[in-house]
Design an enzyme around this catalytic site. Structure first.
Site, PDB file in Angstrom:
ATOM      1  N   TYR A 164      -6.524  29.215  55.594  1.00 22.98           N
ATOM      2  CA  TYR A 164      -6.380  29.947  56.038  1.00 22.98           C
ATOM      3  C   TYR A 164      -5.350  31.601  55.529  1.00 22.98           C
ATOM      4  CZ  TYR A 164      -4.321  33.269  59.365  1.00 22.98           C
ATOM      5  OH  TYR A 164      -4.094  34.827  60.082  1.00 22.98           O
ATOM      6  N   HIS A 194      -6.823  47.072  59.052  1.00 20.73           N
ATOM      7  CA  HIS A 194      -5.560  46.747  59.716  1.00 20.73           C
ATOM      8  C   HIS A 194      -4.894  48.129  59.036  1.00 20.73           C
ATOM      9  CE1 HIS A 194      -6.433  42.942  60.349  1.00 20.73           C
ATOM     10  NE2 HIS A 194      -5.210  42.416  59.910  1.00 20.73           N
ATOM     11  N   ASN A 307       1.870  40.476  55.043  1.00 22.86           N
ATOM     12  CA  ASN A 307       2.193  39.456  56.523  1.00 22.86           C
ATOM     13  C   ASN A 307       3.705  39.040  56.259  1.00 22.86           C
ATOM     14  OD1 ASN A 307       0.999  36.129  57.129  1.00 22.86           O
ATOM     15  ND2 ASN A 307       1.485  38.003  58.467  1.00 22.86           N
ATOM     16  N   TYR A 395      41.781  55.440  79.444  1.00 17.09           N
ATOM     17  CA  TYR A 395      41.180  54.059  78.772  1.00 17.09           C
ATOM     18  C   TYR A 395      40.772  54.445  77.148  1.00 17.09           C
ATOM     19  CZ  TYR A 395      41.542  51.626  82.972  1.00 17.09           C
ATOM     20  OH  TYR A 395      42.193  50.942  83.975  1.00 17.09           O
ATOM     21  N   ARG A 398      43.247  54.595  75.383  1.00 17.18           N
ATOM     22  CA  ARG A 398      44.064  53.977  75.177  1.00 17.18           C
ATOM     23  C   ARG A 398      43.417  51.908  74.671  1.00 17.18           C
ATOM     24  NH1 ARG A 398      46.297  50.840  80.214  1.00 17.18           N
ATOM     25  NH2 ARG A 398      45.501  52.973  80.760  1.00 17.18           N
ATOM     26  N   PHE A 444       6.834  35.316  59.602  1.00 21.04           N
ATOM     27  CA  PHE A 444       6.248  36.367  60.650  1.00 21.04           C
ATOM     28  C   PHE A 444       6.864  37.055  61.922  1.00 21.04           C
ATOM     29  CE2 PHE A 444       2.658  33.785  61.404  1.00 21.04           C
ATOM     30  CZ  PHE A 444       2.293  34.203  62.994  1.00 21.04           C
ATOM     31  N   GLU A 529      -2.302  35.880  68.736  1.00 22.11           N
ATOM     32  CA  GLU A 529      -1.106  35.706  69.020  1.00 22.11           C
ATOM     33  C   GLU A 529      -0.112  36.149  69.913  1.00 22.11           C
ATOM     34  OE1 GLU A 529      -1.885  38.757  66.046  1.00 22.11           O
ATOM     35  OE2 GLU A 529      -2.468  37.782  64.735  1.00 22.11           O
TER      36      GLU A 529
END
Length: 654
Positions: A164, A194, A307, A395, A398, A444, A529
């Site tokens: 792959y 990409h 990746n 508060y 404190r 990844f 994915e």
């Protein structure tokens, strides 16, 4: 011979210059002559001689006087944009986003080196690399691992094995086998396709962090990158040749594909690049101007470059470092507010916090004691109300150890995850040279840093939430016994009225930003994915939340110092007087209304530079040594809370 790269209507032209005593007007005319030379219609320019233009340096965007000589205003290999009269500024030379970075202000190339081995980089180191404080080198061991990993990849290609991302397509195309003759083209196509991000580019500092982190991951020797390609990446980093990386487009699995593709695209000599010398220009010209050659991708190298979770993690490193810095300083600011509001220190008694011994809570209480302890640092303000009938405070005063404390503990938790991620191999497939095989996995996936950074946003926001309420108490005369909005002649003057509104607006905005992005997932890549982390948005919004916290605390610090003015001639403790004096070096007291935004920004810069911490830290550490000898910095918890640096080993070559 000196030469200059000139941008004219979308084209970059190299113009040599034998005589640098020539003027900018000559340089512009020569660039126009070359531009029109090969245009059928002369590029729409009737006469070069009669064409009017404006010239400016790409770096810094400074206008150039046409009558100045080249030697007086330009350096060899400078980049210049020429804007012809009637044209608009070129969109191909985008401005830098946000505040000016260290890299854009009087940048000097660093002399020191940080040695990368893929195992020992820290978030503090990464931020320093982003600021341009160091160059980088690979350790010899890392180089050996990279070479062995690549040798296995070359064997796989030679033997025509189906693996792959090496001999197949990607994602949905994982079962499509690619011919050997097309394997290099496969990797280049991957990067180009990409590179689909949108939005403003990352700042130079953040792009340096992204590039450095990717180099560190590749140095682990499980990605299959060649040593030649990795060395070219390091050369580009050391020259600060930085790709145009849009900030939006990653879903955080399979890693940060879009931003890392843009990072790789510039290294290939395509798209845009930035350097301190050139500003924004075509990548091939920026690389050439620095004597560098574009990378040429071999099988699997495109996948090795993109990746991983490096955008999430690099932005996360900055977020957690800034969060840690502002959390420390929030204690000093809150202590100063408590003094102005004439609060009691009883709530910080060590015996109270021993009964609920969270590390962060105990640490914050110790800091308050060290800043307010009257035995060590007599306070005239505290003495003035010693016998008042107040039993306890609100508060927001404190409960600072409990509220600030969990922020400190959360930051430590997140920092541990980020530092682990920084030194993790997040590729797919992973290359195991010692086993002689590649294995597909899911390293990844960005869920770890995504979840951690969502948690960071939720935690650090509380510093702003409680700070805004303290600002309200300072500005409200019924709660503070001070003039309304901390100014005399109220009505004529509005004082801190709208500064408090700004703090409230930032806190409200943070409420939306703190919604976790990692609870969402959208299936991508044709359901290949089918679960993603949305970690890119988790990182970007964490940075926005941290910045808002810094700004709210800046307003509180300004307000507290203004409150001190109304208590004079009484003085507070020595460390808090030091903090007050520091603020007064950049902002004068508020006598009457004036432009306030500049004051807020000036104090914000003090926090960014950690100067408030620097003036108070010696007093805190002295108190610690005297009262808790066993908590010297040998304790991991004490170290992580007190030191700006992580205890991880760092190696520098000078």
């Amino acid at each position: 011979m000196p030469r200059f790269t000139i941008h004219v209507r979308g084209e970059w032209l190299t113009v040599p210059c034998r005589d640098v005593s020539c003027t900018i007007r000559w340089l512009g005319a020569e660039a126009l002559r070359r531009y029109t030379k090969n245009k059928p219609d002369n590029g729409g320019i009737r006469s070069v001689k009669d064409t009017r233009f404006v010239a400016r340096r790409c770096q810094g965007r400074g206008l150039l006087d046409p009558d100045d000589t080249i030697e007086d205003v330009l350096e060899d290999n400078d980049f210049v944009e020429l804007v012809i009269d009637g044209d608009t500024m070129s969109p191909d030379v985008p401005p830098l986003q946000g505040r000016l970075s260290h890299l854009t202000i009087a940048y000097r190339e660093p002399d020191s080196y940080l040695l990368l081995d893929g195992n020992s980089l820290t978030s503090a180191d990464l931020v320093s690399l982003g600021k341009g404080l160091h160059k980088i080198k690979l350790s010899p061991d890392a180089e050996n691992k990279v070479v062995q990993s690549r040798e296995l990849l070359d064997t796989i290609v030679k033997d025509n094995k189906v693996v792959y991302g090496i001999t197949t397509g990607f994602g949905k195309f994982a079962r499509t086998v690619i011919p050997v003759s097309k394997l290099n083209e496969l990797q280049e196509n991957l990067i180009r396709s990409h590179s689909a991000g949108v939005g403003s580019p990352l700042s130079p500092e953040r792009t340096r962090m992204l590039l450095a982190l990717r180099i560190n991951v590749l140095a682990k020797g499980h990605s299959g990158i060649s040593l030649e390609t990795l060395h070219k990446m390091i050369e580009a980093f050391n020259a600060s040749c930085l790709s145009y990386v849009p900030e939006k487009g990653t879903v955080g699995a399979s890693g940060d594909l879009a931003p890392l593709s843009h990072l790789a695209l510039g290294l290939m000599g395509e798209g845009k690049m930035w350097s301190p010398m050139s500003g924004w220009a075509d990548a091939k010209y920026v690389l050439e101007a620095h004597g560098l050659k574009p990378i040429s991708l071999k099988p699997k190298e495109g996948l090795a470059l993109i990746n991983g979770t490096q955008m999430i993690t690099s932005l996360g490193a900055e977020a957690v470092e800034r969060a840690q810095a502002v959390a420390r300083q929030a204690d000093i600011i809150a202590a100063l507010t408590l003094e102005v509001l004439k609060g009691t220190t009883k709530a910080f008694d060590s015996d109270i916090h021993k009964l609920r011994p969270h590390p962060g809570q105990k640490e914050v209480a110790l800091r308050f004691r060290s800043l307010l302890d009257s035995d060590h640092h007599p306070s005239e303000i505290a003495e003035s109300h010693r016998f008042c009938d107040r039993v306890q405070d609100a508060y927001t005063l404190r409960c600072c150890p409990q509220v600030h404390g969990v922020v400190n503990d959360t930051i430590d938790f997140v920092k541990n995850i980020i530092n682990t991620e920084i030194n993790s191999a997040t590729d797919n497939p992973m290359v195991f040279a010692e086993r002689g095989e590649t294995i597909s996995g899911g390293n990844f996936h960005g869920e770890y840093p995504a979840k951690a950074l969502d948690y960071l946003s939720i935690a650090v926001h509380e510093l702003a939430s409680i700070s805004e309420r303290r600002i309200e108490r300072l500005c409200n005369p019924s709660l503070s016994e001070l003039p309304a909005f901390l100014v005399n002649d109220g009505g004529l003057n509005s004082g801190f009225m709208i500064a408090h509104c700004t703090a409230a607006a930032l806190v409200s905005e943070n409420k939306v930003l703190c919604h976790p992005s990692s609870v969402d997932s959208l299936s991508t890549s044709a359901a290949t994915e089918d679960h993603v982390s949305m970690g890119g948005w988790a990182a970007r919004k964490a940075l926005r939340v941290v910045e808002h916290v810094e700004q709210v605390l800046s307003i509180e610090l300004l307000a507290a110092c203004q409150g001190i003015e109304f208590l004079r001639p009484l003085r507070t403790t020595t460390p808090l007087e030091k903090a007050y004096d520091l603020v007064r070096t950049v902002v004068k007291p508020w006598i009457k209304d004036r432009f306030m935004a500049a004051d807020i920004e000036a104090v914000h810069q003090l926090l960014l530079d950690q100067k408030v911490w620097s003036v108070a830290q010696p007093y805190i550490e002295k108190y610690r040594m005297e009262h808790i000898p066993e908590s010297r910095p040998s304790s991991p918890t004490a170290f992580s809370l007190e030191s700006p640096a992580s205890p991880r080993k760092r190696v520098r070559l000078e």
